[in-house]
Design an enzyme around this catalytic site. Structure first.
Site, mmCIF file in Angstrom:
data_model
loop_
_atom_site.group_PDB
_atom_site.id
_atom_site.type_symbol
_atom_site.label_atom_id
_atom_site.label_comp_id
_atom_site.label_asym_id
_atom_site.label_seq_id
_atom_site.Cartn_x
_atom_site.Cartn_y
_atom_site.Cartn_z
ATOM 1 N N HIS A 1 22.425 -34.235 -19.973
ATOM 2 C CA HIS A 1 21.444 -34.752 -19.019
ATOM 3 C C HIS A 1 20.033 -34.239 -19.293
ATOM 4 O O HIS A 1 19.057 -34.910 -18.946
ATOM 5 C CB HIS A 1 21.867 -34.395 -17.594
ATOM 6 C CG HIS A 1 23.045 -35.178 -17.118
ATOM 7 N ND1 HIS A 1 22.949 -36.459 -16.636
ATOM 8 C CD2 HIS A 1 24.366 -34.861 -17.070
ATOM 9 C CE1 HIS A 1 24.141 -36.906 -16.295
ATOM 10 N NE2 HIS A 1 25.022 -35.962 -16.552
ATOM 11 N N GLU B 1 18.193 -45.097 -14.488
ATOM 12 C CA GLU B 1 17.384 -45.473 -15.651
ATOM 13 C C GLU B 1 16.638 -46.778 -15.427
ATOM 14 O O GLU B 1 16.203 -47.430 -16.372
ATOM 15 C CB GLU B 1 18.278 -45.602 -16.896
ATOM 16 C CG GLU B 1 19.320 -46.701 -16.822
ATOM 17 C CD GLU B 1 20.643 -46.268 -16.223
ATOM 18 O OE1 GLU B 1 21.677 -46.850 -16.579
ATOM 19 O OE2 GLU B 1 20.646 -45.331 -15.387
ATOM 20 N N ASP C 1 17.032 -36.703 -19.394
ATOM 21 C CA ASP C 1 15.830 -36.588 -18.570
ATOM 22 C C ASP C 1 14.573 -36.725 -19.422
ATOM 23 O O ASP C 1 13.585 -37.323 -19.003
ATOM 24 C CB ASP C 1 15.814 -35.242 -17.842
ATOM 25 C CG ASP C 1 16.804 -35.185 -16.697
ATOM 26 O OD1 ASP C 1 17.362 -36.235 -16.328
ATOM 27 O OD2 ASP C 1 17.026 -34.076 -16.165
ATOM 28 N N ASN D 1 23.334 -39.865 -22.128
ATOM 29 C CA ASN D 1 23.687 -38.713 -21.295
ATOM 30 C C ASN D 1 25.021 -38.106 -21.714
ATOM 31 O O ASN D 1 25.170 -36.882 -21.809
ATOM 32 C CB ASN D 1 23.754 -39.131 -19.825
ATOM 33 C CG ASN D 1 22.411 -39.015 -19.126
ATOM 34 O OD1 ASN D 1 21.543 -38.276 -19.552
ATOM 35 N ND2 ASN D 1 22.241 -39.764 -18.055
ATOM 36 N N ASP E 1 15.291 -51.679 -17.616
ATOM 37 C CA ASP E 1 16.442 -50.778 -17.616
ATOM 38 C C ASP E 1 16.667 -50.278 -19.042
ATOM 39 O O ASP E 1 16.633 -51.068 -19.998
ATOM 40 C CB ASP E 1 17.689 -51.509 -17.110
ATOM 41 C CG ASP E 1 18.858 -50.569 -16.895
ATOM 42 O OD1 ASP E 1 18.978 -50.024 -15.781
ATOM 43 O OD2 ASP E 1 19.654 -50.380 -17.838
#
Length: 280
Positions: free
Chosen positions: A156, A186, A160, A151, A143
């Site tokens: 975002h 994530e 990404d 973010n 993770d």
């Protein structure tokens, strides 16, 4: 091998989009082969027909047929070959479409990794193989630390990009037999067949170290991230997919709780009360 050109029968057929009529080699200015201009294959045939195969006007290849010397194909035979080529185009297009649908259903559109659905099936299959072969099987759950902050602070689009970079690191660290998946947000998983605790810990630490080297450009400079990883082993920590995943996820939780940017092995319930951090 070689690039197709008009100097080959196949290149001419695909370029013109129609079946090439037979032309005696003695009447052709350039002696054309079937695949390469100099392969000499056509010289051994009495009659050569190269029929392009299309699917919705897209060239897929060609049906190449030849007769023995000195025979030539009849009109009925040529009509039959054309029909076969048309059917082949439909069949190939259908197979390609089916493969594309399967790919879309089983892969994560952002990273190209397997999605949760595909990973769950792969995990079930790997456990079944492990039971039959009695070979080790390890599951890693990773993770990205503080990903929500990335973010929120940078948007975002940059988030990404971070996900793609982490996915590329995990893929690069994995063996060809390993399975890497993004199972949501994530969170990523790696399924390591024929890998015991030592091997899986080494791979997890390699992933952790390489992720720390990621630098993603932003409007305020480069962004770096870390990952926490939990590891569980089949039979030792879980005998089915659900329990094995929970064990790895519990180890991941301990890695987060103990400060993040760590790799934790799930404890053996009857021997250790807590997860233990693995050496850096």
């Amino acid at each position: 091998g070689g690039v197709l050109s008009d100097d080959t029968w196949l290149g001419r057929a695909l370029g013109q989009g129609t079946m090439l009529p037979h032309v005696p080699l003695t009447e052709v200015g350039i002696q054309r082969g079937v695949l390469r201009a100099d392969d000499g294959l056509a010289a051994a045939f009495g009659d050569v027909r190269v029929i392009p195969v299309f699917a919705q006007a897209v060239p897929l290849g060609a049906l190449i047929v030849a007769s023995k010397k000195p025979e030539s194909f009849l009109r009925s035979q040529i009509d039959a070959l054309t029909a076969i080529a048309d059917l082949a185009g439909v069949a190939i297009a259908g197979a390609q479409h089916h493969a594309q649908v399967i790919l879309q259903a089983t892969s994560d559109p952002l990273t190209g990794l397997r999605n949760r659905r595909a990973f769950d099936q792969a995990l079930r299959d790997a456990i079944a193989r492990s039971k039959r072969s009695h070979k080790p099987l390890s599951l890693l759950v990773a993770d990205i630390d503080h990903f929500k902050m990335v973010n929120d602070a940078h948007g975002h689009q940059l988030g990404d990009r971070v996900l793609v970079e982490v996915a590329q690191v995990m893929t690069a660290c994995a063996r060809s037999s390993d399975i890497v998946a993004r199972i949501g947000g994530e969170e990523f998983c790696m399924l390591l067949e024929d890998s015991d605790g030592v091997g899986s810990a080494q791979l997890a630490q390699r992933v952790r170290r390489r992720v720390k080297k990621i630098e993603v450009p932003s409007e305020i400079g480069t962004i770096s991230v870390t990952v926490s990883v939990g590891i569980a082993q089949h039979q030792l920590h879980g005998r089915d997919g659900a329990t094995l995943y929970k064990a790895a996820d519990d180890a991941l939780y301990m890695a987060k709780k103990n400060g993040r940017d760590q790799v934790m092995m799930c404890p053996i319930p009857s021997f250790a009360p807590e997860a233990s951090e693995l050496p850096l």
